[in-house]
Design a protein around this motif. Structure first.
Motif, PDB file in Angstrom:
ATOM      1  N   SER A  34       0.754  -1.246   0.050  1.00 32.52           N
ATOM      2  CA  SER A  34       0.019  -0.152  -0.036  1.00 32.52           C
ATOM      3  C   SER A  34       1.003   1.321  -0.057  1.00 32.52           C
ATOM      4  O   SER A  34       1.502   1.559   1.044  1.00 32.52           O
ATOM      5  CB  SER A  34      -0.790  -0.121   1.369  1.00 32.52           C
ATOM      6  OG  SER A  34      -1.580   1.049   1.258  1.00 32.52           O
ATOM      7  N   VAL A 108      -1.714  -4.019  -6.925  1.00 30.13           N
ATOM      8  CA  VAL A 108      -2.502  -4.891  -6.198  1.00 30.13           C
ATOM      9  C   VAL A 108      -2.260  -4.832  -4.719  1.00 30.13           C
ATOM     10  O   VAL A 108      -1.215  -5.038  -4.166  1.00 30.13           O
ATOM     11  CB  VAL A 108      -2.526  -6.189  -6.405  1.00 30.13           C
ATOM     12  CG1 VAL A 108      -3.493  -7.186  -6.059  1.00 30.13           C
ATOM     13  CG2 VAL A 108      -2.961  -6.069  -8.156  1.00 30.13           C
ATOM     14  N   THR A 109      -3.451  -4.236  -3.827  1.00 35.32           N
ATOM     15  CA  THR A 109      -3.055  -4.274  -2.523  1.00 35.32           C
ATOM     16  C   THR A 109      -3.944  -5.251  -1.652  1.00 35.32           C
ATOM     17  O   THR A 109      -5.145  -5.422  -2.103  1.00 35.32           O
ATOM     18  CB  THR A 109      -3.710  -2.809  -2.006  1.00 35.32           C
ATOM     19  OG1 THR A 109      -2.992  -1.855  -2.688  1.00 35.32           O
ATOM     20  CG2 THR A 109      -3.385  -2.631  -0.499  1.00 35.32           C
ATOM     21  N   SER A 110      -3.150  -6.058  -0.662  1.00 34.49           N
ATOM     22  CA  SER A 110      -3.889  -7.009  -0.058  1.00 34.49           C
ATOM     23  C   SER A 110      -4.062  -6.754   1.558  1.00 34.49           C
ATOM     24  O   SER A 110      -3.062  -6.946   2.078  1.00 34.49           O
ATOM     25  CB  SER A 110      -3.398  -8.533  -0.144  1.00 34.49           C
ATOM     26  OG  SER A 110      -2.007  -8.424  -0.045  1.00 34.49           O
ATOM     27  N   SER A 169     -11.416  -0.921  -1.148  1.00 33.50           N
ATOM     28  CA  SER A 169     -10.732  -1.952  -1.899  1.00 33.50           C
ATOM     29  C   SER A 169     -11.213  -3.102  -1.343  1.00 33.50           C
ATOM     30  O   SER A 169     -11.109  -4.169  -2.290  1.00 33.50           O
ATOM     31  CB  SER A 169      -9.007  -1.841  -1.560  1.00 33.50           C
ATOM     32  OG  SER A 169      -8.387  -2.687  -2.074  1.00 33.50           O
ATOM     33  N   ILE A 170     -11.398  -3.413  -0.365  1.00 28.53           N
ATOM     34  CA  ILE A 170     -12.006  -4.985   0.273  1.00 28.53           C
ATOM     35  C   ILE A 170     -13.134  -5.140  -0.314  1.00 28.53           C
ATOM     36  O   ILE A 170     -13.255  -6.444  -0.818  1.00 28.53           O
ATOM     37  CB  ILE A 170     -11.640  -5.175   1.758  1.00 28.53           C
ATOM     38  CG1 ILE A 170     -10.297  -5.003   2.206  1.00 28.53           C
ATOM     39  CG2 ILE A 170     -12.300  -6.421   2.216  1.00 28.53           C
ATOM     40  CD1 ILE A 170     -10.151  -4.920   3.692  1.00 28.53           C
ATOM     41  N   TRP A 172     -15.240  -3.484  -2.648  1.00 28.52           N
ATOM     42  CA  TRP A 172     -15.602  -3.427  -3.834  1.00 28.52           C
ATOM     43  C   TRP A 172     -14.494  -3.490  -5.009  1.00 28.52           C
ATOM     44  O   TRP A 172     -14.706  -3.229  -6.155  1.00 28.52           O
ATOM     45  CB  TRP A 172     -16.245  -1.793  -4.068  1.00 28.52           C
ATOM     46  CG  TRP A 172     -17.560  -1.603  -3.480  1.00 28.52           C
ATOM     47  CD1 TRP A 172     -18.721  -1.816  -3.988  1.00 28.52           C
ATOM     48  CD2 TRP A 172     -17.962  -1.180  -2.347  1.00 28.52           C
ATOM     49  NE1 TRP A 172     -19.840  -1.644  -3.029  1.00 28.52           N
ATOM     50  CE2 TRP A 172     -18.893  -1.293  -2.009  1.00 28.52           C
ATOM     51  CE3 TRP A 172     -16.808  -0.786  -1.046  1.00 28.52           C
ATOM     52  CZ2 TRP A 172     -19.762  -0.872  -0.690  1.00 28.52           C
ATOM     53  CZ3 TRP A 172     -17.665  -0.214   0.394  1.00 28.52           C
ATOM     54  CH2 TRP A 172     -18.813  -0.082   0.230  1.00 28.52           C
ATOM     55  N   HIS A 173     -13.077  -3.654  -4.322  1.00 29.14           N
ATOM     56  CA  HIS A 173     -12.265  -3.979  -5.265  1.00 29.14           C
ATOM     57  C   HIS A 173     -11.924  -2.636  -6.274  1.00 29.14           C
ATOM     58  O   HIS A 173     -11.453  -3.064  -7.315  1.00 29.14           O
ATOM     59  CB  HIS A 173     -12.435  -5.392  -6.373  1.00 29.14           C
ATOM     60  CG  HIS A 173     -12.707  -6.167  -5.379  1.00 29.14           C
ATOM     61  ND1 HIS A 173     -11.715  -7.071  -4.595  1.00 29.14           N
ATOM     62  CD2 HIS A 173     -13.982  -7.090  -5.379  1.00 29.14           C
ATOM     63  CE1 HIS A 173     -12.584  -8.011  -4.122  1.00 29.14           C
ATOM     64  NE2 HIS A 173     -13.767  -8.266  -4.606  1.00 29.14           N
ATOM     65  N   ILE A 174     -11.967  -1.659  -5.540  1.00 27.84           N
ATOM     66  CA  ILE A 174     -11.382  -0.486  -6.307  1.00 27.84           C
ATOM     67  C   ILE A 174     -10.301   0.292  -5.663  1.00 27.84           C
ATOM     68  O   ILE A 174     -10.378   0.315  -4.460  1.00 27.84           O
ATOM     69  CB  ILE A 174     -12.577   0.827  -6.340  1.00 27.84           C
ATOM     70  CG1 ILE A 174     -13.807  -0.076  -7.044  1.00 27.84           C
ATOM     71  CG2 ILE A 174     -12.095   1.951  -6.967  1.00 27.84           C
ATOM     72  CD1 ILE A 174     -15.183   1.043  -6.909  1.00 27.84           C
ATOM     73  N   SER A 175      -9.169   0.347  -6.291  1.00 27.87           N
ATOM     74  CA  SER A 175      -7.930   0.936  -5.738  1.00 27.87           C
ATOM     75  C   SER A 175      -7.882   2.700  -5.821  1.00 27.87           C
ATOM     76  O   SER A 175      -8.031   2.845  -6.930  1.00 27.87           O
ATOM     77  CB  SER A 175      -6.714   0.177  -6.626  1.00 27.87           C
ATOM     78  OG  SER A 175      -5.552   0.926  -5.971  1.00 27.87           O
TER      79      SER A 175
END
Length: 363
Positions: A34, A108-110, A169-170, A172-175
């Motif tokens: 991140s 890609v952030t996890s 992000s978690i 809606w998977h929008i960065s």
């Protein structure tokens, strides 16, 4: 505890807290990839560095006056504030350069549950730290601590925005990493510029606080025998060292000894109430030609640009009358003075008039 000791203690607390936050945020930022959290960690690192500079500045500013610096070293605190502002500005610009490309090429952030909890805790910690540092800074008149406290509160908002971006992000998977990084960078840059502007104003010599000026003049006028206080001018040689001068209007019949006692009482009174060293000058008051004074004040009231007239005195043996005038900085000063001089001379031609130009430096 002295003022310097309070600054050092508060700054050390800020350093310890910020370094802990740096360690946690940097670790999380790297593990979850991140940029926003990593930049937030960098921002906390600059906060810790700022606290170190604040301590150094406070130590140097606390040195006693010497032969080469009779007014002491208090203004060093302003230089330390400039250095802090420059560091924060550098951090903001660096962050902007790192964040901008991420808008177009997001990583890609996890996020993990642990990372989110740590960010949430960091928000609370920064709010508590910011309020504490700012309150101490306001109580002891430390510009650097007030700035650090305000910056910490702002950091809390930025960390909160990072947390919101992580949640988005978690689910809606929008960065939003790049966009958030740019916003954080701009906020940091603006904060540094504001800090720099405020400090430079103090170094150059900004207008005296109007409320303080009025309180000082009101206090002076409480002294028996004083008809008015004018021309208050204050200069600071550090946040806690202010000196200045003022003129007071008194009867022209007072002896030198009476004037000496009066001015000494005023100086002592102001120092006890405001911790300001004040040099007191005298305007002699004589009501023998009060009709001229009244006409002069009436003429001056016709001009919005004229803020004040004072120090009026007549020297009969020289057929001369003098007075001081304060005209607004934005007005045509010479034009206003000439018109007033002409009008009063038409009403009372038996005297010549000398107008002394004063400046609106207080109130």
């Amino acid at each position: 505890m002295t003022r310097q000791e309070k600054i050092v203690k508060t700054s050390i607390i800020g350093i310890v807290v910020n370094l802990i936050l740096v360690a946690f945020k940097a670790t999380i930022g790297i593990l979850v990839n991140s940029i926003a959290i990593t930049l937030d960690a960098v921002n906390n690192l600059t906060d810790a560095l700022s606290s170190i500079i604040t301590i150094i500045g406070a130590k140097l500013a606390g040195k006693a006056p010497d032969k080469n610096h009779p007014y002491g070293y208090g203004r060093i605190e302003y230089f330390s504030s400039v250095i802090i502002a420059a560091i924060v500005l550098w951090a903001g610009i660096t962050a902007l350069m790192e964040s901008w490309p991420k808008i177009f090429n997001p990583d890609v952030t996890s996020y993990t549950t642990v990372s989110l909890i740590i960010i949430a805790v960091a928000v609370v910690v920064k709010i508590v730290l910011g309020k504490y540092v700012k309150r101490v800074g306001e109580n002891i008149n430390s510009q650097a601590l007030v700035a650090s406290g305000s910056d910490a509160l702002f950091d809390a908002i930025l960390s909160l925005s990072t947390l919101i971006a992580a949640i988005i992000s978690i689910f809606w998977h929008i960065s939003l990493e790049g966009i958030l990084g740019v916003i954080i960078s701009i906020v940091i840059i603006k904060a540094s510029i504001d800090m720099l502007r405020e400090t430079v104003d103090s170094m150059i010599g900004s207008r005296v606080d109007s409320e303080l000026s009025r309180k000082i003049k009101e206090s002076i006028c409480e002294v028996p025998g004083v008809y008015g206080a004018y021309d208050l001018s204050l200069h600071n040689y550090g946040p806690e060292d202010m000196q200045g001068s003022v003129h007071v209007e008194v009867d022209d019949t007072l002896s030198a000894l009476e004037i000496h006692n009066l001015t000494r009482n005023i100086a002592i009174k102001i120092f006890e109430e405001f911790s300001i060293i004040l040099t007191v000058g005298i305007y002699a008051r004589n009501d023998k030609h009060h009709e001229i004074r009244e006409d002069l004040e009436k003429i001056a009231s016709e001009y919005e640009e004229v803020l004040e007239i004072h120090g009026f005195i007549v020297f009969e043996e020289m057929n001369l009358a003098t007075f001081d005038i304060i005209v607004d900085f934005d007005a045509d000063r010479e034009k206003v003075k000439n018109e007033i001089s002409d009008k009063i001379k038409q009403l009372h031609p038996q005297f010549n008039y000398i107008i002394i130009d004063d400046y609106d430096v207080s109130d």
